[in-house]
Design a protein around this motif. Structure first.
Motif, PDB file in Angstrom:
ATOM      1  N   LEU A 150       0.829  -1.207   0.000  1.00  0.00           N
ATOM      2  CA  LEU A 150       0.000   0.000   0.000  1.00  0.00           C
ATOM      3  C   LEU A 150       0.862   1.255   0.000  1.00  0.00           C
ATOM      4  O   LEU A 150       0.579   2.219  -0.713  1.00  0.00           O
ATOM      5  N   LYS A 151       1.916   1.217   0.782  1.00  0.00           N
ATOM      6  CA  LYS A 151       2.814   2.365   0.870  1.00  0.00           C
ATOM      7  C   LYS A 151       3.462   2.631  -0.484  1.00  0.00           C
ATOM      8  O   LYS A 151       3.565   3.778  -0.928  1.00  0.00           O
ATOM      9  N   GLU A 152       3.906   1.561  -1.166  1.00  0.00           N
ATOM     10  CA  GLU A 152       4.542   1.717  -2.485  1.00  0.00           C
ATOM     11  C   GLU A 152       3.543   2.260  -3.505  1.00  0.00           C
ATOM     12  O   GLU A 152       3.879   3.136  -4.317  1.00  0.00           O
ATOM     13  N   ILE A 153       2.302   1.744  -3.461  1.00  0.00           N
ATOM     14  CA  ILE A 153       1.269   2.216  -4.383  1.00  0.00           C
ATOM     15  C   ILE A 153       1.017   3.710  -4.188  1.00  0.00           C
ATOM     16  O   ILE A 153       0.927   4.484  -5.147  1.00  0.00           O
ATOM     17  N   MET A 154       0.935   4.131  -2.927  1.00  0.00           N
ATOM     18  CA  MET A 154       0.673   5.536  -2.637  1.00  0.00           C
ATOM     19  C   MET A 154       1.837   6.431  -3.057  1.00  0.00           C
ATOM     20  O   MET A 154       1.638   7.540  -3.561  1.00  0.00           O
ATOM     21  N   GLU A 155       3.067   5.926  -2.915  1.00  0.00           N
ATOM     22  CA  GLU A 155       4.240   6.705  -3.333  1.00  0.00           C
ATOM     23  C   GLU A 155       4.254   6.895  -4.849  1.00  0.00           C
ATOM     24  O   GLU A 155       4.589   7.975  -5.350  1.00  0.00           O
ATOM     25  N   VAL A 156       3.893   5.819  -5.575  1.00  0.00           N
ATOM     26  CA  VAL A 156       3.825   5.923  -7.037  1.00  0.00           C
ATOM     27  C   VAL A 156       2.771   6.951  -7.442  1.00  0.00           C
ATOM     28  O   VAL A 156       2.991   7.782  -8.329  1.00  0.00           O
TER      29      VAL A 156
END
Length: 267
Positions: free
Chosen positions: A31-37
């Motif tokens: 989720l964190k990676e998705i939000m950063e993208v």
């Protein structure tokens, strides 16, 4: 919807083809990676990009929608997904409560308004951002959210010669017109802009009514002057004065005298 709600909706498909709960830490990192993208893409991400970032995690349509809603609540738009915020339980503002003094129309309007969604300042900014980029999916939600602001602004300008329901109507019209004009302008717009447009529409309605009343008062004053002049001249001349004689006495133009005399005859 919080992180635990999302985690509880998500399962992975292992080789033995049985569903097990995904490791919480791993999913939180996803989720964190998705939000950063999404952040580096102006808080936007496509469904395809999201699926690729989830890797081998297999989700049902309902589970994907839960992920989309979670992202939307964190101000990230998933392309092709229309997020409708859940209706919030809010206390009815004093100005929206029905009172005995309200007209039938105003009572009905307030009752209907109590069922209309409220938006937070952040939600208004997100929907305004979408609108100026040419996205209409939350346009009606935006208008609905500002309807509450209209009635609040009207309270500041009541008892100024215009009925409250008329001011509400003018404010609502100004709001809708402004929202339509903002579609696709590609410029940042803040909540304060629409609030100002609403208030200006309300003030303009009050000014117009005031000007009309002032004009009526002026006509009445001139009619009284012409009537008194006619009496005076008739006594002096021994006959009813002509329009030209009235003009010389009152300094009102002959055309205006004729118009006022015609109005008097019609009444």
């Amino acid at each position: 919807m919080d992180n635990m709600d999302i985690i509880n909706h998500v399962r992975v498909n292992e080789n033995r083809k049985r569903d097990v709960m995904i490791e919480q830490g791993k999913f939180l990192e996803m989720l964190k990676e998705i939000m950063e993208v999404a952040r580096v893409q102006e808080n936007r991400i496509s469904k395809e990009e999201l699926a690729n970032l989830l890797g081998d995690v297999e989700l049902s349509e309902e589970q994907f929608n839960s992920v989309y809603a979670y992202l939307a609540e964190n101000k990230i738009q998933v392309e092709g997904f229309v997020y409708v915020p859940p209706k919030k339980e809010v206390e009815i503002p004093e100005e929206e409560k029905v009172t005995e003094e309200d007209s039938v129309f105003l009572k009905m309007y307030k009752e209907e308004l109590q069922e209309v969604e409220h938006l937070t300042k952040d939600e208004k900014e997100v929907f305004l951002g979408e609108l100026v980029r040419g996205e209409e999916r939350n346009k009606q939600h935006l208008i609905n959210g500002f309807l509450h602001d209209v009635i609040s602004i009207v309270q500041k300008h009541k008892n100024k010669g215009v009925r409250v329901e008329d001011l509400i109507q003018e404010g609502n019209m100004g709001l809708v017109m402004a929202v339509n004009e903002l579609y696709g302008v590609a410029e940042a717009v803040e909540e304060a802009y629409l609030l100002n447009v609403i208030e200006q529409a309300i003030i303009a309605a009050i000014d117009e009514e005031s000007n009309e009343e002032s004009e009526e008062d002026t006509i009445v004053a001139k009619a009284n002057l012409i009537r008194e002049a006619a009496k005076q001249l008739e006594e002096e001349l021994g006959q009813a004065p002509s329009v030209k004689e009235l003009q010389a006495y009152t300094k009102i133009t002959e055309e205006e005298i004729r118009d006022i005399l015609n109005l008097s005859k019609e009444k």
